[in-house]
Write a protein that holds these residues in place. Structure first.
Motif, PDB file in Angstrom:
ATOM      1  N   LEU A 246      -4.619  23.553 -12.440  1.00 35.22           N
ATOM      2  CA  LEU A 246      -4.708  24.995 -12.641  1.00 35.22           C
ATOM      3  C   LEU A 246      -4.464  25.743 -11.336  1.00 35.22           C
ATOM      4  O   LEU A 246      -3.868  26.829 -11.323  1.00 35.22           O
ATOM      5  CB  LEU A 246      -6.062  25.371 -13.229  1.00 35.22           C
ATOM      6  CG  LEU A 246      -6.417  24.771 -14.600  1.00 35.22           C
ATOM      7  CD1 LEU A 246      -7.675  25.421 -15.166  1.00 35.22           C
ATOM      8  CD2 LEU A 246      -5.265  24.884 -15.578  1.00 35.22           C
ATOM      9  N   GLY A 247      -4.912  25.170 -10.218  1.00 35.03           N
ATOM     10  CA  GLY A 247      -4.656  25.776  -8.917  1.00 35.03           C
ATOM     11  C   GLY A 247      -3.171  25.833  -8.583  1.00 35.03           C
ATOM     12  O   GLY A 247      -2.695  26.786  -7.953  1.00 35.03           O
ATOM     13  N   LEU A 248      -2.415  24.827  -9.010  1.00 35.23           N
ATOM     14  CA  LEU A 248      -0.957  24.848  -8.814  1.00 35.23           C
ATOM     15  C   LEU A 248      -0.326  25.932  -9.680  1.00 35.23           C
ATOM     16  O   LEU A 248       0.595  26.641  -9.236  1.00 35.23           O
ATOM     17  CB  LEU A 248      -0.365  23.481  -9.143  1.00 35.23           C
ATOM     18  CG  LEU A 248      -0.691  22.366  -8.139  1.00 35.23           C
ATOM     19  CD1 LEU A 248      -0.226  21.011  -8.673  1.00 35.23           C
ATOM     20  CD2 LEU A 248      -0.044  22.643  -6.777  1.00 35.23           C
ATOM     21  N   LEU A 249      -0.807  26.073 -10.911  1.00 33.07           N
ATOM     22  CA  LEU A 249      -0.328  27.179 -11.746  1.00 33.07           C
ATOM     23  C   LEU A 249      -0.625  28.525 -11.084  1.00 33.07           C
ATOM     24  O   LEU A 249       0.136  29.487 -11.240  1.00 33.07           O
ATOM     25  CB  LEU A 249      -0.989  27.137 -13.120  1.00 33.07           C
ATOM     26  CG  LEU A 249      -0.587  26.008 -14.065  1.00 33.07           C
ATOM     27  CD1 LEU A 249      -1.451  26.052 -15.322  1.00 33.07           C
ATOM     28  CD2 LEU A 249       0.885  26.092 -14.429  1.00 33.07           C
ATOM     29  N   ALA A 250      -1.722  28.582 -10.352  1.00 29.82           N
ATOM     30  CA  ALA A 250      -2.155  29.835  -9.726  1.00 29.82           C
ATOM     31  C   ALA A 250      -1.373  30.170  -8.467  1.00 29.82           C
ATOM     32  O   ALA A 250      -1.568  31.249  -7.899  1.00 29.82           O
ATOM     33  CB  ALA A 250      -3.649  29.762  -9.412  1.00 29.82           C
ATOM     34  N   GLY A 251      -0.493  29.251  -8.016  1.00 32.56           N
ATOM     35  CA  GLY A 251       0.359  29.603  -6.885  1.00 32.56           C
ATOM     36  C   GLY A 251       0.298  28.697  -5.685  1.00 32.56           C
ATOM     37  O   GLY A 251       1.008  28.931  -4.695  1.00 32.56           O
ATOM     38  N   ALA A 252      -0.519  27.651  -5.707  1.00 28.63           N
ATOM     39  CA  ALA A 252      -0.611  26.755  -4.554  1.00 28.63           C
ATOM     40  C   ALA A 252       0.672  25.946  -4.396  1.00 28.63           C
ATOM     41  O   ALA A 252       1.410  25.708  -5.360  1.00 28.63           O
ATOM     42  CB  ALA A 252      -1.805  25.824  -4.700  1.00 28.63           C
ATOM     43  N   ASP A 253       0.934  25.490  -3.160  1.00 32.56           N
ATOM     44  CA  ASP A 253       2.166  24.780  -2.830  1.00 32.56           C
ATOM     45  C   ASP A 253       1.948  23.298  -2.539  1.00 32.56           C
ATOM     46  O   ASP A 253       2.907  22.527  -2.549  1.00 32.56           O
ATOM     47  CB  ASP A 253       2.806  25.401  -1.571  1.00 32.56           C
ATOM     48  CG  ASP A 253       2.899  26.909  -1.649  1.00 32.56           C
ATOM     49  OD1 ASP A 253       3.619  27.398  -2.537  1.00 32.56           O
ATOM     50  OD2 ASP A 253       2.243  27.602  -0.841  1.00 32.56           O
ATOM     51  N   ARG A 254       0.714  22.929  -2.266  1.00 33.73           N
ATOM     52  CA  ARG A 254       0.462  21.605  -1.690  1.00 33.73           C
ATOM     53  C   ARG A 254      -0.884  21.105  -2.192  1.00 33.73           C
ATOM     54  O   ARG A 254      -1.768  21.904  -2.530  1.00 33.73           O
ATOM     55  CB  ARG A 254       0.446  21.728  -0.157  1.00 33.73           C
ATOM     56  CG  ARG A 254       0.205  20.468   0.651  1.00 33.73           C
ATOM     57  CD  ARG A 254       0.281  20.848   2.135  1.00 33.73           C
ATOM     58  NE  ARG A 254       0.171  19.726   3.054  1.00 33.73           N
ATOM     59  CZ  ARG A 254      -0.968  19.297   3.601  1.00 33.73           C
ATOM     60  NH1 ARG A 254      -2.120  19.914   3.286  1.00 33.73           N
ATOM     61  NH2 ARG A 254      -0.984  18.292   4.454  1.00 33.73           N
ATOM     62  N   VAL A 255      -1.049  19.774  -2.258  1.00 34.04           N
ATOM     63  CA  VAL A 255      -2.340  19.208  -2.661  1.00 34.04           C
ATOM     64  C   VAL A 255      -2.715  18.066  -1.731  1.00 34.04           C
ATOM     65  O   VAL A 255      -1.854  17.347  -1.218  1.00 34.04           O
ATOM     66  CB  VAL A 255      -2.314  18.685  -4.117  1.00 34.04           C
ATOM     67  CG1 VAL A 255      -2.013  19.809  -5.085  1.00 34.04           C
ATOM     68  CG2 VAL A 255      -1.329  17.548  -4.290  1.00 34.04           C
ATOM     69  N   GLU A 256      -4.015  17.911  -1.537  1.00 37.92           N
ATOM     70  CA  GLU A 256      -4.563  16.774  -0.799  1.00 37.92           C
ATOM     71  C   GLU A 256      -5.441  15.970  -1.756  1.00 37.92           C
ATOM     72  O   GLU A 256      -6.165  16.537  -2.581  1.00 37.92           O
ATOM     73  CB  GLU A 256      -5.406  17.238   0.392  1.00 37.92           C
ATOM     74  CG  GLU A 256      -4.609  17.945   1.455  1.00 37.92           C
ATOM     75  CD  GLU A 256      -5.434  18.235   2.708  1.00 37.92           C
ATOM     76  OE1 GLU A 256      -4.835  18.557   3.742  1.00 37.92           O
ATOM     77  OE2 GLU A 256      -6.680  18.144   2.642  1.00 37.92           O
TER      78      GLU A 256
END
Length: 560
Positions: free
Chosen positions: A259-269
């Motif tokens: 959901l955070g990626l849908l919200a606009g984030a570019d990267r994940v750890e």
């Protein structure tokens, strides 16, 4: 939990974001991936990895395709420092991989970190300090917001001043307002913008702002609202990479990240298999394969997830749960009868040229991640008729008629229930052979000959033992089975009707065996129907064997 204790806890308050856009968005591409297995993952282990184990895991992460890899906290201990130096001095860091090092916003630790970076081509210096209201109150003794912001700014400026000490290293700054999800949204933006002002990123040389759900206090939708709000508010958005770092305290770490990626984030750890403190970090394997299952290329190679799991387990001492998504030993295994039947039908309908994956209960083709079809269906007392038939077909080439499935399935499942455990494939085959194939209980066929009298009539001559007495019979009919049935009728044994007959070959050579299946119904009780199976190199003999097997089983069942 006792009802009297509920008052200890208060619900997390949602943020005011009435025009949120993330629920209507669709994931179409993978994020920038960062593995923190060697830091978050390592610090959560009861026995931390030694340098050799870390090197092995690092090589595995590179092979999977990670381009950002956090290797640890070099200023925390000699082991952490020496591990990074080993990677550098043994030339183990590919040119396209960025090494990420974690450091608190404290001057001695930052300087020690830069000593460890000597010789690294591309590095991310990951600076962090706690910003949440709870951390300000408890950890920093009611420190003011200005004091906490000053820690972040001072750390940033020190890092910037030390860049000349590693002139051959391309440094990217990453800043984490630790406990972001528990920090007032406007204050998190205020601190991050102060860091931006100090670092002065550009669209060509971006800063990474990492927004941790350090402790998962709230629901995934609330985290997504926080991320969308942050992405809207933060200045110089084109110079910022928004990164997510979720934990799994509520069991929704993967969901929060999606959901955070849908919200606009570019990267994940995250970490392989979600290994991390408390209930763990974001599970990178699950997230990446979730994306694969929707047709999204990720740049990560989990085509042999079993080998990755083995490297992980050997070097961390942790075990991947048998029901872990995608990688668990039993995740592609169905014991339930209804599931087995649907899976069998789905697999049967798939042709070799099928493009789209459409098999009930299986979200992804096991072959695509290095798993075999061997374990898809396994048999215990909960299994169904289709599961047993699937095993017999796939493993031993017995293509049972569909109407035979219930009788065979009930018998095999009854044995599993008797033993109180799962049956292996050899046990299933042995029991099928014992119960259904070439039975000799009452009638034992010794010799069989057939002569063609006309185009439509044959004569069968059979030598057999009936209850231990040897005799020779002959009969005529329109085929082998019909003529033997007539011979049995002449002896007064014809108390049945032949309901179904089917045969097929097993093997693809001159040594192929013919397998036949015959179903009988009892004249006195037509509702009782019994199957038998016969095997022989001769298709005619296999059919007669199946007839006699069914007859023997019927006589025994009638006596019970």
């Amino acid at each position: 939990m006792k009802a009297s204790n509920i008052n200890k806890y208060t619900p997390f308050q949602p943020i005011a974001l009435k025009d949120r856009e993330w629920p209507d968005r669709k994931l179409t591409h993978a994020p920038i991936w960062c593995s923190v297995d060697l830091r978050d993952g390592n610090q959560s282990l009861p026995v931390p990895m030694n340098i050799n184990q870390k090197v092995t895991l690092f090589k595995a992460l590179v092979a999977i395709g990670f381009k950002d890899i956090e290797v640890g906290f070099p200023s925390a201990s000699d082991t952490e420092f020496n591990f990074l130096r080993t990677l550098v001095e043994d030339d183990l860091i590919p040119d396209d991989v960025r090494i990420q090092v974690l450091v608190q916003a404290r001057e001695p630790l930052i300087r020690r970190t830069f000593e460890a970076l000597d010789g690294v081509k591309n590095a991310i210096v990951h600076l962090y300090n706690s910003t949440s209201r709870l951390q300000r109150k408890v950890t920093f003794g009611n420190a003011s917001k200005e004091a906490i912001k000053a820690i972040a700014v001072d750390g940033t400026l020190l890092i910037k001043s030390l860049l000349d000490e590693v002139p051959n290293t391309n440094i990217t700054l990453q800043y984490s307002p630790e406990s972001f999800s528990d920090t007032e949204e406007d204050y998190a933006v205020e601190v991050c913008e102060a860091v931006i002002d100090s670092w002065q990123p550009t669209p060509e040389n971006k800063i990474i702002l990492n927004l941790p759900s350090t402790v998962e206090w709230n629901m995934p939708n609330t985290y997504a609202d926080q991320i969308e709000w942050f992405c809207r508010q933060i200045k110089n958005r084109d110079s910022v990479i928004v990164s997510l770092h979720t934990h799994n305290d509520r069991g929704t770490g993967v969901a929060a990240t999606e959901l955070g990626l849908l919200a606009g984030a570019d990267r994940v750890e995250g970490t392989l298999f979600g290994n991390g403190e408390r209930t763990g970090n974001l599970d990178l394997v699950t997230l990446a394969l979730n994306m694969n299952s929707h047709g999204i290329q990720t740049g990560l190679d989990f085509s042999n997830v079993d080998s990755i799991r083995k490297v992980y387990e050997k070097n961390t001492g942790m075990n991947v749960h048998k029901r872990h998504p995608y990688a668990g030993e039993l995740v592609f295994t169905a014991f339930s009868g209804s599931h087995q039947d649907a899976i069998k039908k789905g697999m049967d309908l798939r042709g070799e040229d099928a493009i789209n994956w459409e098999v009930p209960y299986l979200t992804i083709d096991p072959i695509d991640i290095g798993r075999s079809y061997e374990a898809i269906i396994r048999i215990n007392s909960q299994s169904g008729k289709g599961g047993v038939a699937y095993i017999l077909k796939r493993e031993f080439d017995y293509d049972l008629p569909k109407k035979m499935h219930p009788e065979v399935g009930m018998h095999i499942n009854g044995l599993a229930d008797k033993y109180g455990r799962e049956l292996n494939f050899k046990e299933i085959e042995a029991e099928f052979q014992k119960e259904f194939v070439n039975r000799k209980d009452i009638i034992e066929l010794i010799k069989y000959e057939i002569q063609e009298l006309t185009e439509t009539e044959v004569q069968s001559i059979v030598t057999l033992k009936h209850n231990g007495t040897e005799m020779k019979l002959d009969g005529r009919g329109n085929g082998p089975i019909n003529s033997v049935v007539y011979a049995m009728q002449q002896q007064g044994w014809k108390d049945f009707n032949v309901e179904q007959y089917r045969s097929h070959s097993v093997g693809h050579s001159s040594a192929s065996v013919s397998v036949s299946y015959v179903q009988l119904s009892m004249k006195d009780n037509p509702a009782i129907k019994v199957w038998g199976c016969g095997e022989h190199t001769s298709i005619r003999r296999s059919g007669v064997n199946a007839l006699i097997s069914a007859y023997n089983r019927a006589q025994i069942l009638m006596k019970k």
